[in-house]
Motif scaffolding. Structure first.
Motif, PDB file in Angstrom:
ATOM      1  N   LEU A  37      39.103  39.094  28.576  1.00 32.87           N
ATOM      2  CA  LEU A  37      39.149  40.064  29.664  1.00 32.87           C
ATOM      3  C   LEU A  37      37.796  40.193  30.359  1.00 32.87           C
ATOM      4  O   LEU A  37      36.760  40.402  29.716  1.00 32.87           O
ATOM      5  CB  LEU A  37      39.588  41.427  29.135  1.00 32.87           C
ATOM      6  N   GLY A  38      37.822  40.064  31.686  1.00 29.49           N
ATOM      7  CA  GLY A  38      36.611  40.217  32.475  1.00 29.49           C
ATOM      8  C   GLY A  38      35.740  38.981  32.531  1.00 29.49           C
ATOM      9  O   GLY A  38      34.651  39.021  33.125  1.00 29.49           O
ATOM     10  N   ASN A  39      36.199  37.878  31.955  1.00 28.95           N
ATOM     11  CA  ASN A  39      35.394  36.653  31.989  1.00 28.95           C
ATOM     12  C   ASN A  39      35.281  36.126  33.420  1.00 28.95           C
ATOM     13  O   ASN A  39      36.267  36.003  34.135  1.00 28.95           O
ATOM     14  CB  ASN A  39      36.046  35.593  31.092  1.00 28.95           C
ATOM     15  N   ASN A  40      34.066  35.835  33.858  1.00 29.17           N
ATOM     16  CA  ASN A  40      33.758  35.286  35.188  1.00 29.17           C
ATOM     17  C   ASN A  40      34.000  36.268  36.329  1.00 29.17           C
ATOM     18  O   ASN A  40      34.137  35.850  37.482  1.00 29.17           O
ATOM     19  CB  ASN A  40      34.544  33.990  35.445  1.00 29.17           C
ATOM     20  N   THR A  41      34.076  37.546  36.048  1.00 30.98           N
ATOM     21  CA  THR A  41      34.210  38.532  37.114  1.00 30.98           C
ATOM     22  C   THR A  41      33.496  39.819  36.713  1.00 30.98           C
ATOM     23  O   THR A  41      33.417  40.151  35.523  1.00 30.98           O
ATOM     24  CB  THR A  41      35.685  38.837  37.428  1.00 30.98           C
ATOM     25  N   THR A  42      32.970  40.555  37.698  1.00 32.64           N
ATOM     26  CA  THR A  42      32.269  41.812  37.415  1.00 32.64           C
ATOM     27  C   THR A  42      33.066  43.021  37.875  1.00 32.64           C
ATOM     28  O   THR A  42      32.678  44.157  37.608  1.00 32.64           O
ATOM     29  CB  THR A  42      30.901  41.830  38.116  1.00 32.64           C
ATOM     30  N   ASP A  43      34.180  42.787  38.595  1.00 37.00           N
ATOM     31  CA  ASP A  43      34.991  43.899  39.105  1.00 37.00           C
ATOM     32  C   ASP A  43      36.406  43.709  38.598  1.00 37.00           C
ATOM     33  O   ASP A  43      37.240  43.065  39.228  1.00 37.00           O
ATOM     34  CB  ASP A  43      34.971  43.922  40.633  1.00 37.00           C
ATOM     35  N   CYS A  44      36.672  44.264  37.419  1.00 34.89           N
ATOM     36  CA  CYS A  44      37.929  43.941  36.735  1.00 34.89           C
ATOM     37  C   CYS A  44      38.468  45.146  35.977  1.00 34.89           C
ATOM     38  O   CYS A  44      37.732  45.842  35.280  1.00 34.89           O
ATOM     39  CB  CYS A  44      37.691  42.783  35.761  1.00 34.89           C
ATOM     40  N   ILE A  45      39.756  45.403  36.145  1.00 37.62           N
ATOM     41  CA  ILE A  45      40.475  46.342  35.278  1.00 37.62           C
ATOM     42  C   ILE A  45      40.992  45.525  34.109  1.00 37.62           C
ATOM     43  O   ILE A  45      41.832  44.637  34.275  1.00 37.62           O
ATOM     44  CB  ILE A  45      41.635  47.023  36.027  1.00 37.62           C
ATOM     45  N   LYS A  46      40.477  45.797  32.927  1.00 39.58           N
ATOM     46  CA  LYS A  46      40.753  44.970  31.749  1.00 39.58           C
ATOM     47  C   LYS A  46      41.859  45.618  30.911  1.00 39.58           C
ATOM     48  O   LYS A  46      41.703  46.749  30.446  1.00 39.58           O
ATOM     49  CB  LYS A  46      39.490  44.800  30.909  1.00 39.58           C
ATOM     50  N   ILE A  47      42.933  44.862  30.695  1.00 43.09           N
ATOM     51  CA  ILE A  47      44.070  45.398  29.948  1.00 43.09           C
ATOM     52  C   ILE A  47      44.466  44.417  28.851  1.00 43.09           C
ATOM     53  O   ILE A  47      44.977  43.328  29.130  1.00 43.09           O
ATOM     54  CB  ILE A  47      45.274  45.658  30.875  1.00 43.09           C
TER      55      ILE A  47
END
Length: 593
Positions: free
Chosen positions: A327-337
């Motif tokens: 979750l959140g790999n390669n991105t800084t703006d992420c809703i992680k579920i």
């Protein structure tokens, strides 16, 4: 014919008298091979693929005795690929059986591939006698230690009585959490030694893997993000297919009315012909979307790491995945579920319960124009019947005849890439290809596993293995395996004389004759004009077809589909200079991170 009669018939051929005596004695006691097979069967193992030899022959024999279906493959790589495909199709691991040393090393390819794709796989390997360790025993190798680099779990049972415990733990580790590979190592003497049944330790039966739920707060965050988005997009990955979440995701996509893209093996979770599918505008959809919902898909090389210029610079990500570490790999703006996709789909549908999302009309107009433009380009290439054929023209002919519910195994470079854009799927888990690891050589093993599963559970479905000529070479002898087990796989070879592209027959002959071929022949070239369909001549009632035109493809495929107990080979001559549709970006994006 019962098991002991089979052994009596076969013992002089491949089991030495000492081993046979041990197996026969185990009718009163439980032998190691029997305990291993019994434990596997109790955990729900249905299929075993392998290449037998010392010291695992007895395990294969005992597996059949306990009702596990054994498929003898021609190479351990193919065996491990086949077993992993069963794991993907059913959520239950099959077994790849291998001998010690080199056999185990060959199996590592399938172990790595299963781990990278997050598919459950159980590998059972034999090893040299414990009493000969460090003495240079036959095929002695540090298999358990090496297995730890390729599997979630790698172990050798501490005693014969504890075999059921280790089998359950391996099965559980392979299926729980992020699915992957488990390896169990059995020394030769453990396989042939015996034990009283009442000395065997009891072990639990592993149930279905838990399906984690998400929180109400996360559902609210998703809904708020969807409401704010102007250009939302859903990407459906093979994680959703593995989760068997098609019912829930279909309802979610339709209730939201958001355009979606499937990953190659996410195809069919929602019908590729659905009005909301924008596969034909993939590059535009990825580049323009301001919110992307990842359902069982990763921001790896296949999705260009979620980075510009393939993605919008300020795109927001909602990622739903079973694997928390992803979750959140390669991105800084992420809703992680972190959640199971089937569980999340049901939760989100219940949460929405009639709530609507407004989609900007301009967003649909952008996508619709691109879809139409790209479909027209592909159709024009499909209509081009210039000989030798291009990929799209060949696929268009296959598409005319092939039943829509067929399982397609696709492998190769251009062969695989073009099939993704032209061969649509209406059901999940009906496309198998090189996957996250980009593995060449999986095709024949995948096809055998899929055909076996269809034989037992979906007898009306057909399995089509479409490979480039290079890809076919990795596991081509598995056509004998398909023939031996009466699996009516249709092997279709897109023959362009090389890797990516080869040489025409005249150019190949000229270069080969004018000097040293190791210097003259391009590295991508294969022998031009090979008649692969003639492999069928080695077998009785096995038909091969050499085809060059669209009509010949249709005729050959119809005839192959009429065969219900033997495989077929269709060798299609493809232009060596044929290529994919021109792409806006290179197919392999390099990471900007």
């Amino acid at each position: 014919m019962n098991f002991l009669k089979v052994l009596n018939l076969k013992k002089n051929n491949f089991i030495n008298p000492k081993r046979f005596a041990m197996i026969k004695m185990s009718q009163d006691k439980l032998d190691g091979a029997g305990l291993i097979a019994k434990s596997l069967k109790e955990q729900g193992v249905e299929y075993m693929f392998g290449v037998v030899g010392i010291p695992v022959i007895e395990i294969a024999l005992r597996a059949q005795q306990y009702g596990i279906k054994y498929v003898g493959m021609r190479n351990e790589q193919s065996a491990s690929y086949a077993a992993s495909a069963i794991g993907y199709l059913t959520r239950k691991p099959a077994v790849a059986l291998c001998v010690s040393g080199p056999g185990f090393v060959h199996t590592l390819a399938g172990m790595a591939n299963a781990n990278e794709n997050a598919w459950p796989l159980l590998v059972v390997g034999g090893s040299s006698d414990l009493g000969q360790e460090s003495q240079g025993a036959f095929q002695e190798y540090p298999q358990v230690a090496l297995g730890k680099n390729f599997a979630k779990y790698s172990a050798r049972p501490s005693s014969l009585s504890n075999v059921p415990f280790f089998v359950e733990k391996a099965f559980r580790t392979a299926t729980y959490g992020r699915p992957g590979t488990a390896y169990l190592d059995f020394s030769a003497e453990m396989i042939t030694s015996t034990i009283e049944p009442d000395e065997v330790a009891c072990s639990a039966l592993c149930g279905e893997a838990p399906r984690p739920l998400t929180s109400e707060d996360n559902l609210q965050k998703v809904y708020e993000a969807l409401k704010e988005a102007k250009k939302p997009l859903i990407i459906i990955g093979k994680g959703a297919a593995y989760s068997q979440a098609e019912k829930e995701i279909n309802k979610l996509v339709e209730s939201l009315g958001i355009p979606f893209l499937p990953s190659p093996m996410g195809k069919g979770v929602v019908d590729d012909d659905h009005t909301l599918c924008v596969s034909a505008a993939r590059s535009t959809a990825l580049k323009e979307a301001d919110l992307i919902v990842l359902l069982g898909s990763r921001l790896n090389w296949m999705l260009h790491f979620g980075q510009p210029p393939r993605f919008a610079e300020k795109v927001k990500i909602i990622q739903v995945d079973l694997n928390a570490e992803e979750l959140g790999n390669n991105t800084t703006d992420c809703i992680k579920i972190q959640a199971d996709l089937k569980s999340f789909g049901k939760q989100m549908n219940d949460f929405l319960n009639g709530k609507k999302i407004d989609i900007d009309r301009e967003w649909w107009d952008i996508l619709a124009k691109k879809v139409e433009k790209n479909k027209n380009v592909i159709q024009s290439m499909a209509n081009d019947s210039t000989l030798p054929l291009n990929y799209y023209a060949a696929y268009a002919s296959i598409k005319k005849v092939l039943p829509k519910n067929s399982i397609i195994v696709s492998e190769g470079a251009n062969t695989m890439d073009t099939s993704r854009s032209i061969m649509n799927h209406s059901e999940p888990r009906h496309r198998l290809d090189a996957g996250s690891f980009g593995t060449m050589g999986v095709g024949s093993g995948f096809a055998i596993a899929a055909a076996l599963h269809c034989r037992d559970y979906h007898p009306s479905k057909r399995v089509i293995c479409i490979q480039g000529d290079s890809a076919f070479g990795f596991g081509g002898m598995e056509i004998e395996t398909a023939y031996r087990y009466n699996l009516p796989i249709i092997f279709i070879i897109f023959n362009n004389n090389g890797i990516y592209g080869g040489l025409d027959t005249e150019s190949f002959a000229g270069l080969k004759e004018t000097g040293d071929p190791t210097i003259n022949l391009p590295p991508m070239s294969l022998t031009a004009g090979i008649r692969y369909e003639k492999f069928a001549n080695a077998f009785e009632n096995f038909k091969g077809y050499f085809v060059q035109t669209p009509d010949e493809i249709c005729t050959a495929l119809r005839q192959a589909l009429s065969e219900t107990s033997t495989p077929s080979i269709i060798n299609i001559e493809i232009s060596p200079s044929a290529d994919r549709k021109a792409q806006e970006f290179p197919w392999l994006t390099k990471s900007k991170l």
